[in-house]
Design a protein around this motif. Structure first.
Motif, PDB file in Angstrom:
ATOM      1  N   UNK A 220       0.829  -1.200   0.000  1.00 41.28           N
ATOM      2  CA  UNK A 220       0.000   0.000   0.000  1.00 41.28           C
ATOM      3  C   UNK A 220       0.863   1.250   0.000  1.00 41.28           C
ATOM      4  N   UNK A 221       0.355   2.274  -0.637  1.00 43.27           N
ATOM      5  CA  UNK A 221       0.893   3.629  -0.523  1.00 43.27           C
ATOM      6  C   UNK A 221      -0.004   4.361   0.464  1.00 43.27           C
ATOM      7  N   UNK A 270       0.859   9.128  -6.221  1.00 42.60           N
ATOM      8  CA  UNK A 270      -0.035   8.058  -6.674  1.00 42.60           C
ATOM      9  C   UNK A 270       0.361   7.589  -8.067  1.00 42.60           C
ATOM     10  N   UNK A 271       0.671   8.524  -8.952  1.00 40.46           N
ATOM     11  CA  UNK A 271       1.067   8.165 -10.314  1.00 40.46           C
ATOM     12  C   UNK A 271       2.329   7.314 -10.305  1.00 40.46           C
ATOM     13  N   UNK A 272       3.296   7.685  -9.485  1.00 39.76           N
ATOM     14  CA  UNK A 272       4.536   6.920  -9.414  1.00 39.76           C
ATOM     15  C   UNK A 272       4.275   5.519  -8.871  1.00 39.76           C
ATOM     16  N   UNK A 273       3.435   5.429  -7.859  1.00 43.14           N
ATOM     17  CA  UNK A 273       3.155   4.128  -7.232  1.00 43.14           C
ATOM     18  C   UNK A 273       2.428   3.186  -8.188  1.00 43.14           C
ATOM     19  N   UNK A 274       1.500   3.725  -8.947  1.00 40.77           N
ATOM     20  CA  UNK A 274       0.693   2.896  -9.847  1.00 40.77           C
ATOM     21  C   UNK A 274       1.222   2.874 -11.278  1.00 40.77           C
ATOM     22  N   UNK A 288      -0.214  -1.356 -19.185  1.00 42.15           N
ATOM     23  CA  UNK A 288      -0.306  -2.799 -19.333  1.00 42.15           C
ATOM     24  C   UNK A 288      -1.231  -3.380 -18.276  1.00 42.15           C
ATOM     25  N   UNK A 289      -1.785  -4.589 -18.523  1.00 42.51           N
ATOM     26  CA  UNK A 289      -2.736  -5.175 -17.578  1.00 42.51           C
ATOM     27  C   UNK A 289      -2.147  -5.342 -16.186  1.00 42.51           C
ATOM     28  N   UNK A 290      -3.022  -5.289 -15.189  1.00 44.70           N
ATOM     29  CA  UNK A 290      -2.568  -5.373 -13.798  1.00 44.70           C
ATOM     30  C   UNK A 290      -1.899  -6.710 -13.508  1.00 44.70           C
ATOM     31  N   UNK A 291      -2.390  -7.793 -14.154  1.00 43.19           N
ATOM     32  CA  UNK A 291      -1.777  -9.096 -13.876  1.00 43.19           C
ATOM     33  C   UNK A 291      -0.336  -9.146 -14.357  1.00 43.19           C
ATOM     34  N   UNK A 292      -0.018  -8.380 -15.413  1.00 47.92           N
ATOM     35  CA  UNK A 292       1.367  -8.308 -15.886  1.00 47.92           C
ATOM     36  C   UNK A 292       2.241  -7.633 -14.838  1.00 47.92           C
ATOM     37  N   UNK A 293       1.746  -6.536 -14.280  1.00 45.31           N
ATOM     38  CA  UNK A 293       2.498  -5.841 -13.234  1.00 45.31           C
ATOM     39  C   UNK A 293       2.720  -6.754 -12.030  1.00 45.31           C
ATOM     40  N   UNK A 294       1.712  -7.542 -11.670  1.00 45.83           N
ATOM     41  CA  UNK A 294       1.850  -8.476 -10.544  1.00 45.83           C
ATOM     42  C   UNK A 294       2.905  -9.534 -10.831  1.00 45.83           C
ATOM     43  N   UNK A 316       6.080  -0.874  -6.964  1.00 42.29           N
ATOM     44  CA  UNK A 316       6.204   0.437  -7.604  1.00 42.29           C
ATOM     45  C   UNK A 316       7.121   0.373  -8.821  1.00 42.29           C
ATOM     46  N   UNK A 317       8.255  -0.325  -8.694  1.00 46.86           N
ATOM     47  CA  UNK A 317       9.183  -0.442  -9.815  1.00 46.86           C
ATOM     48  C   UNK A 317       8.547  -1.205 -10.973  1.00 46.86           C
ATOM     49  N   UNK A 318       7.800  -2.274 -10.663  1.00 42.40           N
ATOM     50  CA  UNK A 318       7.183  -3.087 -11.710  1.00 42.40           C
ATOM     51  C   UNK A 318       6.243  -2.279 -12.582  1.00 42.40           C
ATOM     52  N   UNK A 319       5.586  -1.290 -11.997  1.00 39.08           N
ATOM     53  CA  UNK A 319       4.654  -0.470 -12.766  1.00 39.08           C
ATOM     54  C   UNK A 319       5.365   0.400 -13.797  1.00 39.08           C
ATOM     55  N   UNK A 320       6.692   0.529 -13.681  1.00 35.77           N
ATOM     56  CA  UNK A 320       7.458   1.358 -14.613  1.00 35.77           C
ATOM     57  C   UNK A 320       8.233   0.528 -15.633  1.00 35.77           C
TER      58      UNK A 320
END
Length: 453
Positions: A220-221, A270-274, A288-294, A316-320
């Protein structure tokens, strides 16, 4: 507004964003409505299907037949998620909405992917100001006679409402607009909601989450206004002590409403976190889809880039990171090509080939094979120079996770600790490669010396 019927409850909600995207459930706080989450919707709806709800008894949603409790609200949110999606949702909760989100993550963690909590109620013990000046009025509203009386007197007592609400809700240098304040005030004193306000005030006191945050695995952020006089910063101390997967941020010049008072800072966090663009007007190809980030988050554990990072940091890094797939022997980057991307191999192999001699491609030699978990391209990422070798997919193809230079810079500005850790990991990988090159050169020197004897 959309109306969702869940277990007999009619929940009114704003439904914005791509219908097939991952769900983001936006949950307002005590004495509020879905309007409380409205500043976040334009940003979030670029990637998520945003459902900003009016909790039963608030906004346009009729009250529950039974007494309102945090657990019951969390149950309804969980049913909403399962009714709309087969995948876990992102929860965005403000104040009491943060307590509801956290409660759901404790009850059914499988339904919650990540959370963004803004000034969340944790212990249920609100500030001295609230308990001294606001709670007596709230308790009186439990009784129909006093609730009607206060509603009749409200129009002539707006100055009293302002004198109670402003010190509790906003920072001294708050930048909230007058229009937004008037709308929040109207929600806080909406007629006919006296009973649910009183029930929720008691419910928060009874839902003390202190001591339970250690059980949470959900990242969580957590954003808190430095001058929050509604949910005091002592609750932030509980988060810091107990919740290892929480990324806690304190925002100056903000009270209980950072997303209204300091929107630029709050949106950037929030933008950086997501993994969203910081500015709504910015084009952004990385959606990209959320499952990819996971999946990327899980993969980073044993990679050179994600070594030593916490779950919150890896999320957070995965989202980038942008996933790219290449067929066998496909050219990924050409020598002298301008590029500032670092590549992390997720699957397959990436081959590094020497420059051709006099333009003869048959003279190229395989210099190195980069395998899953390893990085390459770090020099171009750091100095912006051209590629010094050809990069090709291996015999079975390759799946790469690309980190762009501008994204790393933005990440380092928004989260210096994470940016520092990522740069340290890049430097460590580079040092390991240089040590290997030195060892190989020493071996060549020994061979040459042996030939001369």
């Amino acid at each position: 507004m959309e109306v969702f019927s869940i277990d007999g409850a009619q929940i009114h909600a704003l439904d914005v964003g791509p219908r097939q995207a991952q769900l983001a459930i936006l949950i307002h706080g005590w004495s509020s409505s879905s309007f409380a989450m409205s500043p976040l919707i334009p940003l979030l709806s670029r990637r998520f299907r945003c459902i900003a709800i009016d909790l039963p008894g608030y906004g346009e949603s009729p009250p529950l037949r039974e007494r309102a409790t945090i657990g019951r609200y969390a149950q309804l949110v969980g049913r909403l998620i399962t009714g709309l999606s087969e995948h876990p949702a992102v929860l965005i909760g403000h104040s009491m909405g943060g307590m509801i989100s956290t409660t759901l993550a404790l009850q059914v963690p499988q339904l919650v992917d990540r959370m963004v909590l803004i000034c969340p109620t944790i212990s249920g013990r609100l500030s001295f100001w609230i308990n001294t000046f606001v709670s007596p009025i709230t308790m009186m509203e439990r009784f129909p006679f006093f609730s009607r009386l206060l509603s009749l007197l409200e129009p002539s007592m707006l100055s009293v409402t302002d004198s109670l609400m402003k010190p509790a809700s906003f920072a001294e240098r708050s930048a909230i607009s007058e229009a937004d304040y008037l709308r929040l005030r109207a929600d806080a004193r909406r007629p006919g909601q006296g009973r649910v306000r009183a029930e929720c005030f008691v419910a928060m006191r009874r839902q003390d989450l202190s001591g339970r945050l250690r059980e949470l695995e959900t990242p969580a952020l957590v954003i808190w206004g430095a001058e929050d006089n509604t949910v005091p910063l002592r609750d932030a101390g509980v988060v810091a002590d107990e919740w290892r997967n929480a990324d806690l941020r304190i925002v100056p010049k903000a009270g209980h409403w950072p997303h209204f008072e300091t929107p630029e800072v709050t949106m950037r966090y929030i933008a950086s976190y997501l993994g969203l663009p910081s500015l709504i007007s910015q084009p952004d190809a990385l959606v990209q889809p959320a499952e990819v980030t996971t999946q990327i988050t899980e993969f980073l554990v044993n990679s050179q880039l994600g070594s030593g990072l916490s779950l919150a940091q890896r999320t957070r890094l995965a989202a980038h990171l942008e996933r790219r797939r290449y067929p066998p022997q496909a050219l990924v980057d050409r020598i002298n090509q301008e590029s500032t991307d670092l590549y992390l191999v997720q699957e397959g192999t990436l081959e590094v080939w020497s420059p051709p001699i006099d333009g003869d491609p048959t003279s190229q030699r395989l210099l190195m094979t980069v395998v899953a978990g390893q990085i390459t391209g770090e020099m171009s990422l750091l100095d912006g120079g051209r590629r010094s070798a050809d990069l090709r997919a291996g015999e079975e193809g390759v799946t790469l996770l690309a980190l762009r230079r501008e994204r790393l810079r933005a990440l380092a500005e928004d989260d210096p600790a994470l940016g520092n850790a990522v740069l340290w990991n890049i430097a460590s990988a580079l040092a390991l490669r240089l040590r290997l090159a030195n060892w190989q050169q020493q071996g060549l020197v020994r061979e040459l010396q042996a030939l001369k004897r």
